[in-house]
Design an enzyme around this catalytic site. Structure first.
Site, mmCIF file in Angstrom:
data_model
loop_
_atom_site.group_PDB
_atom_site.id
_atom_site.type_symbol
_atom_site.label_atom_id
_atom_site.label_comp_id
_atom_site.label_asym_id
_atom_site.label_seq_id
_atom_site.Cartn_x
_atom_site.Cartn_y
_atom_site.Cartn_z
ATOM 1 N N ASP A 70 0.743 -1.294 0.070
ATOM 2 C CA ASP A 70 -0.214 -0.052 0.212
ATOM 3 C C ASP A 70 0.927 1.375 0.137
ATOM 4 O O ASP A 70 1.906 1.415 0.451
ATOM 5 C CB ASP A 70 -0.937 -0.076 1.062
ATOM 6 C CG ASP A 70 -0.307 -0.038 2.640
ATOM 7 O OD1 ASP A 70 0.743 -1.043 2.752
ATOM 8 O OD2 ASP A 70 -0.750 0.696 3.498
ATOM 9 N N HIS B 52 8.041 8.526 4.520
ATOM 10 C CA HIS B 52 6.601 9.466 4.749
ATOM 11 C C HIS B 52 6.786 10.894 4.261
ATOM 12 O O HIS B 52 6.274 11.627 4.735
ATOM 13 C CB HIS B 52 6.204 9.309 6.019
ATOM 14 C CG HIS B 52 5.510 8.053 6.155
ATOM 15 N ND1 HIS B 52 4.443 7.390 7.118
ATOM 16 C CD2 HIS B 52 5.934 6.653 5.860
ATOM 17 C CE1 HIS B 52 4.126 6.239 7.049
ATOM 18 N NE2 HIS B 52 5.204 5.703 6.439
ATOM 19 N N GLU C 151 -0.608 -1.955 5.246
ATOM 20 C CA GLU C 151 0.147 -1.943 6.238
ATOM 21 C C GLU C 151 0.350 -0.423 7.198
ATOM 22 O O GLU C 151 0.401 -0.327 8.263
ATOM 23 C CB GLU C 151 1.728 -2.471 6.196
ATOM 24 C CG GLU C 151 2.810 -2.712 7.268
ATOM 25 C CD GLU C 151 3.498 -1.068 7.642
ATOM 26 O OE1 GLU C 151 3.577 -1.068 8.835
ATOM 27 O OE2 GLU C 151 3.419 -0.273 6.883
ATOM 28 N N GLU C 152 0.050 0.503 6.080
ATOM 29 C CA GLU C 152 0.077 1.794 6.703
ATOM 30 C C GLU C 152 -0.962 2.201 7.595
ATOM 31 O O GLU C 152 -0.941 3.352 8.321
ATOM 32 C CB GLU C 152 0.365 2.956 5.473
ATOM 33 C CG GLU C 152 1.660 2.684 4.682
ATOM 34 C CD GLU C 152 2.930 3.198 5.424
ATOM 35 O OE1 GLU C 152 2.908 3.699 6.585
ATOM 36 O OE2 GLU C 152 3.897 2.859 4.939
#
Length: 393
Positions: free
Chosen positions: A81, A365, A139-140
């Site tokens: 993702d 990020h 996962e995020e």
């Protein structure tokens, strides 16, 4: 064992793996919406005649490679993702989707595991047992590992061990870091609503001011870390937002606070919300306010198995040389839902370095996040070597 063959196959299929990574990067999808990514994975597995199951936990895919004879089963996992973020890398393959970006390396994880799949499928006559290739959503966000486990990814055949890697901006390029024991923190979040009595800012004595109560609670919550926890136990308690009020002369009825808690010790993990609520209740009772406190446990502590970490370290040493594989100096307080796999089967997670300059490490990020494609070789080769070594053991 099979190291030279693994490295050669990685080189042979390198351009295809890079192309897959670029395609995924250009078309980022957030958690549980990775439909194009799943389709690309399925198309690649079908191209090489690799058995698979799809639609697991909505978008998850599991490839299956069977060796020459029955034996143990090893699972290799990649997350797929992206993030809600506007890309600013200006790469030729930058995101084509507004406010969506692969800014944590998951495009590389997915492409790298597809490379591992191609390598192991080419070598399946040389090992016994089964390899499961777990392509995981979300996962995020809320995490796709646990839903995939609940839908049977560790069964039929039963998984004996699991491994994963993360392309890591705080590790030098060409190096791999392993960790025996706790590696990443339990990751929780909380929401607190303080309910007072609003009124005119000029007459605070007629109100129960939730803003002043919130300020006191925020200060007091830091004493959970500084005075209620063992100073040798890593704990993070951070406030992420505080919202309340609409005017400079209006005391509001309520204030909402949100935040996160990170820990590396399960006993501490269980204790913290109780200590927090003791403080919240005490302050609210003192000032005549009510409250709603919602505490959500997200990912558990990621704890690497010692034997599996030894195996992973030796496997990467075959690929890179012993001098390029090292023990992680200290755990990282970020969360990782691979921890759910590690709770259930002996597992190990490793960092693959992507930073060319450790004075300016690559920030995850971040809208400018990028790394060299060549690091996919280490990921593909390393996971392939781990699988072969585990099944041969």
């Amino acid at each position: 064992m099979l190291t030279k063959e693994i490295q050669k196959l990685s080189e042979d299929f390198y351009e295809e793996i890079v192309s897959l990574r670029h395609c995924i990067h250009e078309n980022p999808e957030i958690g549980f919406q990775e439909f194009q990514t799943a389709r690309l994975i399925i198309d690649t597995l079908e191209k090489y005649g690799i058995e698979y199951q799809s639609g697991i936990a909505k978008t998850g895919v599991v490839g299956v490679i069977k060796g020459k004879n029955p034996g143990k089963t090893v699972l290799l996992r990649a997350d797929m993702d992206a993030l809600i973020l506007q890309e600013e890398t200006y790469l030729s393959y930058a995101s084509k989707v507004n406010n969506r970006m692969h800014a944590c390396g998951h495009d590389g994880h997915t492409a790298g595991l597809l490379g591992t799949a191609i390598i192991l499928n080419s070598l399946k006559e040389y090992f016994d047992g089964t390899v499961k290739l777990m392509f995981q959503p979300a996962e995020e966000t809320e995490g796709g590992a646990l839903p995939m486990i609940e839908e049977g990814v560790l069964e039929n055949p039963k998984v004996d061990a699991a491994f994963a890697c993360h392309l890591w901006g705080n590790t030098p390029e060409g190096k791999v870091e392993i960790c025996h024991g706790p590696m990443m923190a339990a990751c929780d979040c909380f929401e607190l609503k303080i309910k007072g009595i609003g009124g005119h800012g000029a007459m605070p004595h007629l109100t129960v001011d939730p803003i002043s109560i919130a300020a006191y609670i925020i200060t007091m919550l830091q004493s959970v870390v500084s005075r209620r926890m063992d100073p040798l136990e890593p704990v993070v308690l951070s406030i992420g937002s505080i919202n309340g009020g609409d005017g400079n002369n209006i005391i509001p009825d309520s204030v909402k606070i949100t935040g996160t808690v990170r820990t590396l010790n399960e006993k501490v993990h269980q204790q913290i919300p109780k200590e927090m609520e003791n403080i919240i209740k005490g302050v609210c009772d003192t000032y005549g306010a009510n409250y709603d406190f919602y505490y959500q446990r997200e990912f558990p502590v990621l704890i690497n198995d010692f034997a599996m970490t030894d195996l992973a370290g030796k496997a990467f040493s075959k690929i890179l040389g012993e001098e390029n594989v090292r023990e992680l100096e200290k755990p990282y307080m970020g969360g990782e839902d691979f921890a759910y796999l590690a709770q259930r089967v002996p597992s190990s997670f490793a960092y693959i370095g992507i930073s060319k300059d450790m004075d300016h490490p690559i920030l995850h990020h971040n809208p400018k996040f990028k790394f060299d494609d060549k690091n996919l070789k280490i990921l593909s080769q390393g996971l392939a070597q781990i699988a072969v070594d585990f099944l041969k053991k």
